[in-house]
Write a protein that holds these residues in place. Structure first.
Motif, PDB file in Angstrom:
ATOM      1  N   MET A 225     -22.167  62.270 -42.632  1.00 63.01           N
ATOM      2  CA  MET A 225     -21.398  63.409 -43.069  1.00 63.01           C
ATOM      3  C   MET A 225     -20.507  63.893 -41.920  1.00 63.01           C
ATOM      4  O   MET A 225     -20.972  64.155 -40.835  1.00 63.01           O
ATOM      5  N   ALA A 226     -19.236  64.056 -42.219  1.00 65.89           N
ATOM      6  CA  ALA A 226     -18.257  64.447 -41.209  1.00 65.89           C
ATOM      7  C   ALA A 226     -18.085  65.967 -41.160  1.00 65.89           C
ATOM      8  O   ALA A 226     -18.201  66.663 -42.167  1.00 65.89           O
ATOM      9  N   ALA A 227     -17.777  66.451 -39.977  1.00 69.33           N
ATOM     10  CA  ALA A 227     -17.500  67.874 -39.795  1.00 69.33           C
ATOM     11  C   ALA A 227     -16.172  68.239 -40.449  1.00 69.33           C
ATOM     12  O   ALA A 227     -15.261  67.404 -40.546  1.00 69.33           O
ATOM     13  N   ILE A 228     -16.043  69.457 -40.890  1.00 71.46           N
ATOM     14  CA  ILE A 228     -14.809  69.929 -41.517  1.00 71.46           C
ATOM     15  C   ILE A 228     -13.627  69.804 -40.562  1.00 71.46           C
ATOM     16  O   ILE A 228     -12.515  69.504 -40.975  1.00 71.46           O
ATOM     17  N   SER A 229     -13.879  69.969 -39.281  1.00 73.91           N
ATOM     18  CA  SER A 229     -12.795  69.874 -38.295  1.00 73.91           C
ATOM     19  C   SER A 229     -12.237  68.461 -38.150  1.00 73.91           C
ATOM     20  O   SER A 229     -11.234  68.269 -37.469  1.00 73.91           O
ATOM     21  N   THR A 230     -12.833  67.483 -38.824  1.00 70.31           N
ATOM     22  CA  THR A 230     -12.262  66.132 -38.817  1.00 70.31           C
ATOM     23  C   THR A 230     -11.121  66.000 -39.824  1.00 70.31           C
ATOM     24  O   THR A 230     -10.395  65.014 -39.804  1.00 70.31           O
ATOM     25  N   ILE A 231     -10.960  66.983 -40.688  1.00 70.77           N
ATOM     26  CA  ILE A 231      -9.850  66.984 -41.645  1.00 70.77           C
ATOM     27  C   ILE A 231      -8.590  67.395 -40.903  1.00 70.77           C
ATOM     28  O   ILE A 231      -8.596  68.354 -40.127  1.00 70.77           O
ATOM     29  N   LYS A 232      -7.525  66.656 -41.141  1.00 69.61           N
ATOM     30  CA  LYS A 232      -6.238  66.942 -40.498  1.00 69.61           C
ATOM     31  C   LYS A 232      -5.900  68.424 -40.646  1.00 69.61           C
ATOM     32  O   LYS A 232      -6.084  69.007 -41.706  1.00 69.61           O
ATOM     33  N   ASN A 233      -5.400  69.027 -39.582  1.00 69.73           N
ATOM     34  CA  ASN A 233      -4.938  70.422 -39.514  1.00 69.73           C
ATOM     35  C   ASN A 233      -6.049  71.458 -39.380  1.00 69.73           C
ATOM     36  O   ASN A 233      -5.751  72.630 -39.156  1.00 69.73           O
TER      37      ASN A 233
ATOM     38  N   ILE B 178      -0.333  80.762 -44.914  1.00 72.22           N
ATOM     39  CA  ILE B 178      -0.237  79.564 -44.073  1.00 72.22           C
ATOM     40  C   ILE B 178      -1.588  78.862 -43.993  1.00 72.22           C
ATOM     41  O   ILE B 178      -1.662  77.635 -44.080  1.00 72.22           O
ATOM     42  N   GLY B 179      -2.661  79.628 -43.861  1.00 70.22           N
ATOM     43  CA  GLY B 179      -3.996  79.027 -43.835  1.00 70.22           C
ATOM     44  C   GLY B 179      -4.292  78.239 -45.097  1.00 70.22           C
ATOM     45  O   GLY B 179      -4.914  77.172 -45.048  1.00 70.22           O
ATOM     46  N   TYR B 180      -3.832  78.750 -46.226  1.00 66.49           N
ATOM     47  CA  TYR B 180      -4.048  78.048 -47.497  1.00 66.49           C
ATOM     48  C   TYR B 180      -3.261  76.745 -47.550  1.00 66.49           C
ATOM     49  O   TYR B 180      -3.807  75.692 -47.842  1.00 66.49           O
ATOM     50  N   TYR B 181      -1.976  76.803 -47.243  1.00 63.32           N
ATOM     51  CA  TYR B 181      -1.228  75.555 -47.384  1.00 63.32           C
ATOM     52  C   TYR B 181      -1.539  74.558 -46.282  1.00 63.32           C
ATOM     53  O   TYR B 181      -1.432  73.347 -46.493  1.00 63.32           O
ATOM     54  N   VAL B 182      -2.003  75.011 -45.121  1.00 68.68           N
ATOM     55  CA  VAL B 182      -2.497  74.089 -44.092  1.00 68.68           C
ATOM     56  C   VAL B 182      -3.699  73.318 -44.636  1.00 68.68           C
ATOM     57  O   VAL B 182      -3.823  72.108 -44.428  1.00 68.68           O
ATOM     58  N   LEU B 183      -4.568  74.010 -45.338  1.00 68.63           N
ATOM     59  CA  LEU B 183      -5.728  73.371 -45.961  1.00 68.63           C
ATOM     60  C   LEU B 183      -5.289  72.353 -47.011  1.00 68.63           C
ATOM     61  O   LEU B 183      -5.776  71.215 -47.016  1.00 68.63           O
ATOM     62  N   VAL B 184      -4.371  72.742 -47.875  1.00 69.00           N
ATOM     63  CA  VAL B 184      -3.885  71.823 -48.917  1.00 69.00           C
ATOM     64  C   VAL B 184      -3.282  70.572 -48.285  1.00 69.00           C
ATOM     65  O   VAL B 184      -3.610  69.447 -48.666  1.00 69.00           O
ATOM     66  N   MET B 185      -2.427  70.763 -47.302  1.00 67.00           N
ATOM     67  CA  MET B 185      -1.786  69.622 -46.635  1.00 67.00           C
ATOM     68  C   MET B 185      -2.827  68.752 -45.939  1.00 67.00           C
ATOM     69  O   MET B 185      -2.781  67.521 -46.018  1.00 67.00           O
ATOM     70  N   GLY B 186      -3.784  69.375 -45.273  1.00 64.37           N
ATOM     71  CA  GLY B 186      -4.824  68.619 -44.574  1.00 64.37           C
ATOM     72  C   GLY B 186      -5.649  67.767 -45.507  1.00 64.37           C
ATOM     73  O   GLY B 186      -5.957  66.611 -45.196  1.00 64.37           O
ATOM     74  N   LEU B 187      -6.021  68.308 -46.656  1.00 67.62           N
ATOM     75  CA  LEU B 187      -6.805  67.519 -47.612  1.00 67.62           C
ATOM     76  C   LEU B 187      -6.000  66.367 -48.203  1.00 67.62           C
ATOM     77  O   LEU B 187      -6.578  65.397 -48.691  1.00 67.62           O
ATOM     78  N   GLN B 188      -4.685  66.468 -48.119  1.00 63.80           N
ATOM     79  CA  GLN B 188      -3.828  65.365 -48.561  1.00 63.80           C
ATOM     80  C   GLN B 188      -3.500  64.412 -47.411  1.00 63.80           C
ATOM     81  O   GLN B 188      -2.764  63.446 -47.595  1.00 63.80           O
ATOM     82  N   GLY B 189      -4.004  64.708 -46.210  1.00 66.01           N
ATOM     83  CA  GLY B 189      -3.742  63.885 -45.047  1.00 66.01           C
ATOM     84  C   GLY B 189      -2.340  64.057 -44.481  1.00 66.01           C
ATOM     85  O   GLY B 189      -1.836  63.201 -43.763  1.00 66.01           O
TER      86      GLY B 189
END
Length: 108
Positions: free
Chosen positions: A1-9, A51-62
């Motif tokens: 299981m990977a840490a959340i901080s491994t997701i881009k952004n 910004i926090g929301y769209y950073v999350l969206v972009m990160g989950l899309q790589g």
């Protein structure tokens, strides 16, 4: 299981916010998606920030966080506003926060 901080952004601060809201791994966050994940941290007291929301969206899309532009950004703003309206906790006054701290009241 990977840490959340491994997701881009996403860094350690966002990881701590998600962990505090019961989202412990990158896999958990990917499975629930950006909208549900963001709703959970808002319900846990995280201060809403577009910004926090769209950073999350972009990160989950790589994608890099600054890849969000134009019509896509406008559409995400509409989703953010709806998530915020449904999940954000109202801010407590200084007096209410102090009274909570000393155990006199517990206002939500």
């Amino acid at each position: 299981m990977a840490a959340i901080s491994t997701i881009k952004n996403l860094g350690p601060v966002m990881e701590a916010e998600f962990n505090a809201a019961g989202v412990m791994t990158a896999e958990d966050l990917r499975d629930m998606g950006a909208d549900e994940g963001y709703a959970r941290i808002l319900a846990n007291g995280y201060k809403p920030h577009f910004i926090g929301y769209y950073v999350l969206v972009m990160g989950l899309q790589g994608r890099p966080w600054n890849d969000c532009k134009g019509e896509e950004k406008k559409a995400l703003r509409v989703k953010f506003d709806a998530i915020k309206a449904a999940n954000a906790k109202p801010a407590k006054s200084e007096l209410d926060a102090f009274m909570d701290q000393i155990g006199l009241i517990d206002r939500q």
